[in-house]
Scaffold this motif. Structure first.
Motif, PDB file in Angstrom:
ATOM      1  N   ILE A 120       0.828  -1.208   0.000  1.00 23.17           N
ATOM      2  CA  ILE A 120       0.000   0.000   0.000  1.00 23.17           C
ATOM      3  C   ILE A 120       0.862   1.258   0.000  1.00 23.17           C
ATOM      4  CG2 ILE A 120      -1.642   1.344   1.384  1.00 23.17           C
ATOM      5  CD1 ILE A 120      -2.806  -1.307   2.345  1.00 23.17           C
ATOM      6  N   SER A 121       1.884   1.268   0.854  1.00 26.15           N
ATOM      7  CA  SER A 121       2.718   2.467   0.978  1.00 26.15           C
ATOM      8  C   SER A 121       3.423   2.787  -0.331  1.00 26.15           C
ATOM      9  CB  SER A 121       3.727   2.276   2.105  1.00 26.15           C
ATOM     10  OG  SER A 121       4.591   1.194   1.838  1.00 26.15           O
ATOM     11  N   PHE A 122       3.981   1.775  -1.002  1.00 24.43           N
ATOM     12  CA  PHE A 122       4.659   2.030  -2.269  1.00 24.43           C
ATOM     13  C   PHE A 122       3.668   2.437  -3.356  1.00 24.43           C
ATOM     14  CE2 PHE A 122       8.077  -0.249  -0.187  1.00 24.43           C
ATOM     15  CZ  PHE A 122       9.199   0.419  -0.656  1.00 24.43           C
ATOM     16  N   TYR A 123       2.462   1.913  -3.283  1.00 25.36           N
ATOM     17  CA  TYR A 123       1.445   2.301  -4.258  1.00 25.36           C
ATOM     18  C   TYR A 123       1.085   3.774  -4.090  1.00 25.36           C
ATOM     19  CZ  TYR A 123      -2.863   2.185  -6.992  1.00 25.36           C
ATOM     20  OH  TYR A 123      -3.834   2.443  -7.916  1.00 25.36           O
ATOM     21  N   PHE A 124       0.882   4.216  -2.861  1.00 25.96           N
ATOM     22  CA  PHE A 124       0.546   5.617  -2.626  1.00 25.96           C
ATOM     23  C   PHE A 124       1.728   6.551  -2.883  1.00 25.96           C
ATOM     24  CE2 PHE A 124      -2.993   4.084   0.238  1.00 25.96           C
ATOM     25  CZ  PHE A 124      -4.008   4.585  -0.561  1.00 25.96           C
ATOM     26  N   LEU A 125       2.932   6.025  -2.872  1.00 28.38           N
ATOM     27  CA  LEU A 125       4.107   6.867  -3.118  1.00 28.38           C
ATOM     28  C   LEU A 125       4.440   6.986  -4.600  1.00 28.38           C
ATOM     29  CD1 LEU A 125       6.638   5.956  -0.288  1.00 28.38           C
ATOM     30  CD2 LEU A 125       5.861   8.239  -0.888  1.00 28.38           C
ATOM     31  N   TYR A 126       4.459   5.850  -5.324  1.00 29.28           N
ATOM     32  CA  TYR A 126       5.070   5.846  -6.650  1.00 29.28           C
ATOM     33  C   TYR A 126       4.127   5.442  -7.783  1.00 29.28           C
ATOM     34  CZ  TYR A 126       9.164   5.854  -3.617  1.00 29.28           C
ATOM     35  OH  TYR A 126      10.076   6.162  -2.650  1.00 29.28           O
ATOM     36  N   ALA A 127       2.892   5.077  -7.499  1.00 26.32           N
ATOM     37  CA  ALA A 127       1.955   4.778  -8.580  1.00 26.32           C
ATOM     38  C   ALA A 127       1.571   6.076  -9.300  1.00 26.32           C
ATOM     39  CB  ALA A 127       0.720   4.072  -8.033  1.00 26.32           C
ATOM     40  N   PRO A 133       4.790  11.091  -8.198  1.00 30.76           N
ATOM     41  CA  PRO A 133       4.428  11.524  -9.556  1.00 30.76           C
ATOM     42  C   PRO A 133       3.571  12.788  -9.557  1.00 30.76           C
ATOM     43  CG  PRO A 133       4.174   9.157  -9.351  1.00 30.76           C
ATOM     44  CD  PRO A 133       4.404   9.683  -7.974  1.00 30.76           C
ATOM     45  N   ARG A 134       2.657  12.946  -8.626  1.00 27.88           N
ATOM     46  CA  ARG A 134       1.855  14.169  -8.566  1.00 27.88           C
ATOM     47  C   ARG A 134       2.710  15.388  -8.256  1.00 27.88           C
ATOM     48  NH1 ARG A 134      -3.757  12.646  -5.291  1.00 27.88           N
ATOM     49  NH2 ARG A 134      -4.708  11.388  -6.964  1.00 27.88           N
ATOM     50  N   PHE A 135       3.683  15.223  -7.363  1.00 34.02           N
ATOM     51  CA  PHE A 135       4.585  16.337  -7.036  1.00 34.02           C
ATOM     52  C   PHE A 135       5.398  16.755  -8.259  1.00 34.02           C
ATOM     53  CE2 PHE A 135       8.833  17.720  -5.781  1.00 34.02           C
ATOM     54  CZ  PHE A 135       8.532  18.796  -4.967  1.00 34.02           C
ATOM     55  N   LEU A 136       5.934  15.793  -8.986  1.00 32.02           N
ATOM     56  CA  LEU A 136       6.715  16.117 -10.186  1.00 32.02           C
ATOM     57  C   LEU A 136       5.841  16.749 -11.261  1.00 32.02           C
ATOM     58  CD1 LEU A 136       8.912  12.882 -10.418  1.00 32.02           C
ATOM     59  CD2 LEU A 136       9.599  15.138  -9.594  1.00 32.02           C
ATOM     60  N   ALA A 137       4.604  16.271 -11.403  1.00 33.83           N
ATOM     61  CA  ALA A 137       3.703  16.851 -12.404  1.00 33.83           C
ATOM     62  C   ALA A 137       3.306  18.274 -12.032  1.00 33.83           C
ATOM     63  CB  ALA A 137       2.461  15.969 -12.552  1.00 33.83           C
ATOM     64  N   ARG A 138       3.094  18.541 -10.756  1.00 34.78           N
ATOM     65  CA  ARG A 138       2.653  19.866 -10.326  1.00 34.78           C
ATOM     66  C   ARG A 138       3.767  20.905 -10.449  1.00 34.78           C
ATOM     67  NH1 ARG A 138      -0.871  21.658  -6.330  1.00 34.78           N
ATOM     68  NH2 ARG A 138      -2.235  20.000  -7.097  1.00 34.78           N
ATOM     69  N   TYR A 139       4.962  20.587 -10.003  1.00 41.74           N
ATOM     70  CA  TYR A 139       6.017  21.597  -9.888  1.00 41.74           C
ATOM     71  C   TYR A 139       7.046  21.546 -11.013  1.00 41.74           C
ATOM     72  CZ  TYR A 139       4.168  22.447  -5.249  1.00 41.74           C
ATOM     73  OH  TYR A 139       3.336  22.763  -4.200  1.00 41.74           O
ATOM     74  N   PHE A 140       7.062  20.478 -11.799  1.00 42.84           N
ATOM     75  CA  PHE A 140       8.028  20.411 -12.896  1.00 42.84           C
ATOM     76  C   PHE A 140       7.359  20.236 -14.252  1.00 42.84           C
ATOM     77  CE2 PHE A 140      10.306  19.143  -9.082  1.00 42.84           C
ATOM     78  CZ  PHE A 140      11.478  19.867  -9.178  1.00 42.84           C
ATOM     79  N   GLY A 141       6.030  20.167 -14.278  1.00 38.72           N
ATOM     80  CA  GLY A 141       5.289  20.124 -15.526  1.00 38.72           C
ATOM     81  C   GLY A 141       5.485  18.864 -16.332  1.00 38.72           C
TER      82      GLY A 141
END
Length: 607
Positions: A120-127, A133-141
């Protein structure tokens, strides 16, 4: 007149101690046959119904591909965990750098993650919808899908980051016991450091590497949670799907195939390990830890250690963070927007929420009691057994450790689907009692191995001393041997309890609908989008596992005995001391000393 001399009567070569071993072996063998061997045979019989049509379908259908995929993932997992665990063991055992002590502390953190919580933890972190992925999409486009880990790669990531402690623990222990003089001799004879590692140190590490590979392969073949979350159709997924759809013969055939592969790998690894003797003539020269010098190496090592610690902490920290979120509030945000303490309050106040905890705790405790009784009995019988059959007993006890949890579940369901004398004339399917039976079968090897390790350190002459002073076999076992084994028994019992408390792989196959255990309830809450409650359950599990690991480590580390002359024996120790006092006095006359500071015992565990 000469008469014939009387022919002396042949006395039985069996002593009273030997007869006592065989008497205690009788109920043990009966239990092993009923709850381990017979369920396996029942599954094999079920799989052969219909003229073996289930196997024909197995070879032609998706099950064959699922088996190949399972074996491939398991072999790759052995490779990746071996590289990471061995590399980390060498780094922390041979080099001193800034952050080394902190990194050693967190290197075993993945052991505190139950398999379901780890997935579960890895799924919520890296899926794709995870935090990173959401952090990279938000701040690095960037596109979140390009930096997410899904499918087979997700399963391999979970396996690598949760199973590498098997290699790390084994290799660290082997490196600590290696002799520096052998390496120095190879270097002095002109060998390069790489050649020395390949020809001297690596062969000495073979038993440790085989041990890590065995544990990793078995656990990977049994893995169900990671393939479930990443939707990878391994054979364990196929077994559960067949069982759920009512195709019992197909599920049995799949379980038999998975068992055969796991046992064949076990035999292959044991054959490879026994091909040659990996033992050196050690002089006891301790290893020297190399200290890094220079500003750049120290800074690079410190930064690398910090990043690795953060990476290792991230899964557990994610579960702890989610445990304070409001159910249903986290949708498209990077981090949960709302937090509350209600999740933990509800765990201990709401009867419906508390029930899974009580079910898991009670069933795990009942199974633990059975594991302690028969695990200790098995350890003593196997150790004291004389003659043929000893290896077969050992294999029978350890067989469940080589079988995936799904196979154990299918075996029990198949064997006890009808009333028998061994389930008290009741059908176990759909009843609460099927859970402790499954936990007992799965985790009996934990207590057996832990008790065997403690028993191996006890000289049989201790029992003989008690017998010579008038104690019977049962009294000597109960008042002398078992108390001396108590630390190992307690450590194994704690591990069996905590493994049963968080067991998911077998539980999902056999649990009764009204009494879902904790691990199954966690999955059900996630499926219902109640992430906060599921994470609160998971945090409770992690804390319990951490406590058990700490207690087990303390129990397996012997206390220091500084002066024997200040020791006042009581109970069974008084009997032993009375028998051994003459020998102690004679050794004192010879100038022997009695200060003892033993090395801590090494411990290994499964997820």
């Amino acid at each position: 007149m000469t008469g014939a001399l009387p022919v002396p009567r042949r006395r039985s070569s069996l002593t009273s101690s030997d007869r006592f071993v065989y008497i205690l072996a009788a109920p043990l063998i009966l239990v092993l046959l009923v709850y381990i061997v017979v369920p396996m045979l029942a599954t094999a019989t079920t799989s052969a119904e219909g003229g073996g049509s289930a196997y024909a379908g197995f070879l032609d259908g998706a099950s064959k591909n699922a088996l190949i995929l399972s074996v491939t993932i398991s072999l790759v997992s052995v490779l990746t965990t071996g590289l990471l665990g061995t590399g980390l063991a060498v780094l922390l055992s041979r080099f001193d750098f800034p952050g080394r002590k902190v990194l050693r502390l967190f290197a075993l953190l993945p052991m505190a993650l139950p398999p379901l919580i780890g997935a579960i933890s890895f799924y919520f972190l890296y899926a794709e919808s995870g935090i990173v992925p959401r952090f990279l999409a938000r701040y690095f486009g960037v596109d979140a899908a390009d930096f997410s880990v899904n499918g087979i790669w997700g399963v391999l990531l979970v396996h690598t980051m949760t199973m590498y402690p098997y290699f790390y623990l084994a290799v660290t222990s082997a490196l600590a016991g290696s002799d520096a003089s052998m390496e120095e001799a190879a270097l002095n004879l002109g060998a390069s450091r790489f050649h020395m590692w390949r020809t001297v140190l690596l062969p000495m590490l073979t038993p440790a590497l085989v041990s890590g590979a065995l544990l990793t392969f078995m656990v990977s073949m049994a893995s169900f949670t990671a393939p479930q979350f990443y939707n990878v159709q391994t054979l364990t997924m196929q077994i559960v799907a067949s069982r759920t759809s009512g195709a019992y013969d197909v599920a049995a055939a799949q379980a038999v195939a998975l068992s055969v592969v796991s046992i064949l790998f076990l035999l292959a690894m044991r054959w490879y390990e026994n091909r040659r003797i990996h033992r050196g003539s050690s002089k006891g020269t301790p290893q020297a830890i190399k200290v890094l010098h220079g500003v750049f190496p120290k800074v690079a090592a410190g930064v690398g250690s910090l990043l690795l610690v953060l990476f290792l902490m991230a899964p557990a920290a994610t579960i702890a963070l989610l445990s304070f979120t409001v159910d249903g509030s986290w949708t498209i945000q990077i981090l949960p927007p709302e937090y509350t303490l209600e999740n933990f309050t509800r765990l201990f106040t709401d009867p419906a929420t508390l029930r899974p905890i009580m079910v898991s705790a009670q069933m795990a405790f009942i199974a633990m009691l059975g594991c302690v009784v028969f695990g200790v009995l098995a350890a003593w019988v196997v150790t004291r057994w004389k003659g043929p059959g000893k290896a077969m007993l050992d294999i029978m006890v350890m067989l469940p450790w080589a079988l995936p949890g799904t196979v154990i579940g299918v075996n029990i369901v198949t064997a006890f689907a009808t009333p028998t004398p061994f389930n008290f004339g009741q059908v176990l399917i759909g009843s609460l009692w099927i859970l402790p039976v499954a936990y007992f079968v799965r985790f009996l090897p934990l207590v057996f191995r832990s008790a065997s390790a403690s028993l191996a350190q006890i000289d049989p002459s201790v029992e003989e001393a008690a017998r010579s002073l008038g104690a019977g076999p049962w009294q000597a076992l109960r008042t002398v041997t078992v108390p001396l084994m108590s630390r190992g028994i307690m450590a194994g019992a704690l591990m069996a309890f905590i493994q049963g408390f968080g067991e998911y792989v077998a539980s999902v196959v056999i649990y009764p609908a009204r009494y879902a255990p904790l691990s199954v309830e966690i999955y059900n809450r996630i499926y219902s989008n109640e992430f906060g409650t599921a994470a609160a359950y998971g945090t409770l599990q992690m804390l319990l596992i951490l406590i058990v690991l700490i207690i087990s480590q303390r129990l397996e580390t012997p206390r220091r005995i500084k002066k024997v002359r200040n020791f006042k024996p009581k109970g069974p120790a008084l009997v032993i001391a009375s028998a051994l006092t003459p020998a102690l006095q004679q050794n004192q006359k010879n100038g022997d000393t009695y200060e003892h500071d033993p090395e801590p015992a090494n411990a290994t565990s499964r997820t």
